[in-house]
Design an enzyme around this catalytic site. Structure first.
Site, PDB file in Angstrom:
ATOM      1  N   LYS A  28       0.812  -1.242   0.020  1.00  0.00           N
ATOM      2  CA  LYS A  28       0.146   0.149   0.058  1.00  0.00           C
ATOM      3  C   LYS A  28       0.814   1.173  -0.077  1.00  0.00           C
ATOM      4  O   LYS A  28       0.623   2.289  -0.722  1.00  0.00           O
ATOM      5  CB  LYS A  28      -0.976  -0.039   1.250  1.00  0.00           C
ATOM      6  CG  LYS A  28      -1.717   1.103   1.125  1.00  0.00           C
ATOM      7  CD  LYS A  28      -3.337   0.801   1.779  1.00  0.00           C
ATOM      8  CE  LYS A  28      -3.207   0.396   3.337  1.00  0.00           C
ATOM      9  NZ  LYS A  28      -3.098   1.755   4.181  1.00  0.00           N
ATOM     10  N   SER A  29       1.871   1.263   0.794  1.00  0.00           N
ATOM     11  CA  SER A  29       2.840   2.449   0.963  1.00  0.00           C
ATOM     12  C   SER A  29       3.550   2.670  -0.533  1.00  0.00           C
ATOM     13  O   SER A  29       3.500   4.000  -0.988  1.00  0.00           O
ATOM     14  CB  SER A  29       3.872   2.313   1.933  1.00  0.00           C
ATOM     15  OG  SER A  29       3.358   2.031   3.210  1.00  0.00           O
ATOM     16  N   GLY A 101      -4.946   7.903   5.772  1.00  0.00           N
ATOM     17  CA  GLY A 101      -3.873   8.982   6.257  1.00  0.00           C
ATOM     18  C   GLY A 101      -2.873   9.197   5.345  1.00  0.00           C
ATOM     19  O   GLY A 101      -2.267  10.295   5.330  1.00  0.00           O
ATOM     20  N   SER A 174       7.160   8.985  12.347  1.00  0.00           N
ATOM     21  CA  SER A 174       6.039   8.938  11.361  1.00  0.00           C
ATOM     22  C   SER A 174       6.847   9.080   9.821  1.00  0.00           C
ATOM     23  O   SER A 174       7.124  10.284   9.488  1.00  0.00           O
ATOM     24  CB  SER A 174       5.134   9.981  11.388  1.00  0.00           C
ATOM     25  OG  SER A 174       4.238  10.212  10.515  1.00  0.00           O
ATOM     26  N   GLN A 176       4.735   9.070   7.328  1.00  0.00           N
ATOM     27  CA  GLN A 176       4.101   9.936   6.552  1.00  0.00           C
ATOM     28  C   GLN A 176       4.250  11.759   6.900  1.00  0.00           C
ATOM     29  O   GLN A 176       4.371  12.377   5.712  1.00  0.00           O
ATOM     30  CB  GLN A 176       2.333   9.839   7.028  1.00  0.00           C
ATOM     31  CG  GLN A 176       1.799   8.717   6.876  1.00  0.00           C
ATOM     32  CD  GLN A 176       0.592   8.196   7.415  1.00  0.00           C
ATOM     33  OE1 GLN A 176       0.092   9.351   8.116  1.00  0.00           O
ATOM     34  NE2 GLN A 176       0.026   7.148   6.935  1.00  0.00           N
ATOM     35  N   ASP A 326       2.082  -1.344  11.866  1.00  0.00           N
ATOM     36  CA  ASP A 326       0.695  -1.695  11.497  1.00  0.00           C
ATOM     37  C   ASP A 326       0.246  -3.175  11.931  1.00  0.00           C
ATOM     38  O   ASP A 326      -0.675  -3.486  11.605  1.00  0.00           O
ATOM     39  CB  ASP A 326       0.648  -1.490  10.123  1.00  0.00           C
ATOM     40  CG  ASP A 326       0.508  -0.025   9.868  1.00  0.00           C
ATOM     41  OD1 ASP A 326       0.200   0.891  10.228  1.00  0.00           O
ATOM     42  OD2 ASP A 326       0.903   0.387   8.451  1.00  0.00           O
ATOM     43  N   LYS A 353      -4.205   5.772  14.886  1.00  0.00           N
ATOM     44  CA  LYS A 353      -4.216   5.108  13.418  1.00  0.00           C
ATOM     45  C   LYS A 353      -5.735   5.116  13.078  1.00  0.00           C
ATOM     46  O   LYS A 353      -6.542   6.099  13.499  1.00  0.00           O
ATOM     47  CB  LYS A 353      -3.832   3.795  13.570  1.00  0.00           C
ATOM     48  CG  LYS A 353      -2.341   3.681  13.797  1.00  0.00           C
ATOM     49  CD  LYS A 353      -1.538   4.101  12.581  1.00  0.00           C
ATOM     50  CE  LYS A 353       0.143   3.995  12.897  1.00  0.00           C
ATOM     51  NZ  LYS A 353       0.783   4.838  11.983  1.00  0.00           N
ATOM     52  N   ARG A 357      -5.879   1.928  18.099  1.00  0.00           N
ATOM     53  CA  ARG A 357      -5.868   0.247  18.179  1.00  0.00           C
ATOM     54  C   ARG A 357      -5.463  -0.216  19.346  1.00  0.00           C
ATOM     55  O   ARG A 357      -5.755  -1.703  19.567  1.00  0.00           O
ATOM     56  CB  ARG A 357      -4.740   0.137  16.880  1.00  0.00           C
ATOM     57  CG  ARG A 357      -5.175   0.254  15.478  1.00  0.00           C
ATOM     58  CD  ARG A 357      -4.165  -0.086  14.373  1.00  0.00           C
ATOM     59  NE  ARG A 357      -4.713   0.231  13.101  1.00  0.00           N
ATOM     60  CZ  ARG A 357      -4.190   0.106  12.025  1.00  0.00           C
ATOM     61  NH1 ARG A 357      -2.903   0.444  11.865  1.00  0.00           N
ATOM     62  NH2 ARG A 357      -4.728   0.355  10.572  1.00  0.00           N
ATOM     63  N   ARG A 402      -7.397  -3.137   9.710  1.00  0.00           N
ATOM     64  CA  ARG A 402      -6.646  -4.038  10.301  1.00  0.00           C
ATOM     65  C   ARG A 402      -7.221  -4.686  11.634  1.00  0.00           C
ATOM     66  O   ARG A 402      -6.977  -5.750  12.067  1.00  0.00           O
ATOM     67  CB  ARG A 402      -5.088  -3.560  10.730  1.00  0.00           C
ATOM     68  CG  ARG A 402      -4.540  -3.016   9.210  1.00  0.00           C
ATOM     69  CD  ARG A 402      -3.031  -2.865   9.554  1.00  0.00           C
ATOM     70  NE  ARG A 402      -2.406  -1.838   8.293  1.00  0.00           N
ATOM     71  CZ  ARG A 402      -2.437  -2.435   7.180  1.00  0.00           C
ATOM     72  NH1 ARG A 402      -2.424  -3.618   6.735  1.00  0.00           N
ATOM     73  NH2 ARG A 402      -1.702  -1.602   6.220  1.00  0.00           N
TER      74      ARG A 402
END
Ligand code: S3P
Length: 448
Positions: A28-29, A101, A174, A176, A326, A353, A357, A402
């Site tokens: 995905k990333s 995100g 992070s 991101q 994750d 997240k 979580r 997830r």
């Protein structure tokens, strides 16, 4: 897409051995980044193995809204005709990043140094998540952002007309945030420097170099120092996306806890910034063979053979958290079937997240009869051994793919079935989860 579809409850039941081959989807990333860097390049980027989950489809739509031509040719095979660094057009409408995100934060980064005004939104989960962690460093370039209280979406971002380069030390581990700053630095003159104390996934750095950016990384006493020279001409590339280690985690962990299982999961990325779960499972006693190690699409990959295993609880060190951030939900499920206690430290990022979580896993595991301890930054699971988990509960998934997949894995080995209230978010990252697990022999059904 921000409209949340009707909930899809699902139930997982104790299953016979899982066998066969699990071809998990593309990373995905890397998929998000391939579309974004393709859009910022000159020429035609060809992507194979792209994850066609909703998160990535939303990024594809966003790149079209900024003027790139993004075309699907067949399963996982896409092309992007980019507009070049600084070439984005102002979108005519709101950019809706759905549940993602990564999508929203990376896209904010790549428009932040181009003079345009863009409004972002997302689904009910994304609208709760903090954006200031990205808009704070972007403001150093001269970017302005106006969001709801607490820096939440919807948010309007005004790109800087005369951006200045930035030196920024990322305050939370992070990828991101790091990536948003690097992408903003692309259209600023001079050198943008990002420093991270703890290494996080390095796909942006690898791919920026691959697309021709002048970027170098130095390991220093203050951490990883990443220097990017602004205003490069990025050149279109061919990107072969490797299979996602975070998605592979679900069939791998299911095979470890379902008696007599023996499965193959080919071509899974073993990037060192992503493989903390696999290191942890091996330390717990997991029987995993990493066959045929090789390079694919610039990433190390291996074919995994995974067999049912007797597992022992361990302490997972805080320094490892970023490389498996994750995977803690599904690790907490595996830990419930281990002998002894598993202590997961340094996990407070899990609270921001797609859901909190730690809370989601703690409440669901407790409902299934597992003893849990938690504090802000730690999750402790008291293992009940193989076959020892009662199950028999409905677990809330909080619009979090997830969490949904983790509890369905739990139900494959617990004594009584486990139901999740809504499995629809699984489509954001792993649309083929249901059929792939069924093909291995997992008993997962849609329920009421
Ligand atoms: C991602 C970074 C991580 C991870 C997410 C994907 C990325 O988020 O949890 O699923 O692709 O950069 P953070 O940057 O918030 O740690």
């Amino acid at each position: 897409m921000s409209g949340h579809a009707a909930p899809i409850p699902m139930t997982a039941r104790r299953s016979g051995p899982l066998t066969g081959t699990a071809e998990v989807p593309g990373d995905k990333s890397i998929s998000h980044r391939a579309l974004i860097l393709g859009a910022l390049s000159v020429g035609e980027t060809v992507v194979t193995g792209l994850l066609e989950g909703q998160d990535v489809l939303d990024t594809a739509s966003a790149m079209r809204a900024f003027g790139a031509e993004v075309v699907r040719h067949g399963e996982g095979h896409w092309t992007v005709n980019g507009v070049g660094v600084g070439g984005f057009a102002e979108p005519l409408d709101i950019i809706d990043c759905g549940n993602s995100g990564t999508g929203v934060r990376l896209i904010m980064g790549c428009m932040a140094t181009t003079p345009m005004t863009v409004t972002f939104t997302g689904d009910a989960s994304l609208r709760k998540r903090p954006m200031a962690r990205v808009t704070d460093p972007l403001s150093l370039f001269g970017t302005k952002a106006y969001g709801r209280s607490g820096g939440r979406l919807p948010m309007t971002v005004v790109g800087a007309a005369d951006p200045v380069p930035v030196r920024y030390r990322v305050p939370v581990p992070s990828a991101q945030v790091k990536s948003a700053v690097l992408l903003a630095g692309l259209n600023a003159p001079g050198e943008t420097v990002v420093i991270e104390a703890e290494p996080t996934r390095d796909h942006s750095e690898r791919m920026l170099k691959g697309f021709g950016a002048d970027l170098h990384v130095e390991d220093t006493a203050e951490g990883r120092v990443i220097t990017l020279v602004g205003q490069p001409e990025l050149r279109a590339q061919t990107v072969a996306v490797p299979r996602d280690p975070s998605s592979a985690a679900f069939p791998v962990c299911a095979a470890l806890i379902v008696e007599n299982s023996d499965i193959l999961v080919p071509g899974v990325s073993q990037n060192l910034t992503r493989n903390g779960l696999y290191t942890t499972l091996v330390e717990m006693g997991a029987d995993i063979e990493f066959g045929n190690p090789r390079e694919e699409g610039g990433e190390p990959v291996a074919d995994l053979r995974v067999r049912f295993s007797a597992l022992t609880g361990i302490e997972v060190p805080a320094e490892r958290a970023a490389s498996m951030i994750d995977e803690f939900p599904v690790l907490s499920v595996v830990a419930a079937f281990a002998e002894g206690t598993t202590i997961m430290r340094g996990v407070k990022e899990l609270r921001v997240k797609e859901s909190d979580r730690i809370d989601a896993m703690a409440r669901g595991l407790e409902a299934c009869g597992v003893r849990i301890e938690e504090d802000e930054d730690t999750l402790i699971v008291h293992g009940m051994g193989p076959g020892g988990v009662p199950g028999g509960a409905t677990c809330a998934t909080h619009i979090d793919h997830r969490i949904a997949m983790s509890f369905l894995v739990l139900g494959l080995a617990s004594r009584k079935p486990v139901r999740v209230d809504d499995a629809s978010p699984i489509a954001t990252s792993f649309p083929a989860f249901e059929t792939l697990m069924a093909d291995l022999g997992a008993r997962i059904e849609r329920s009421n």
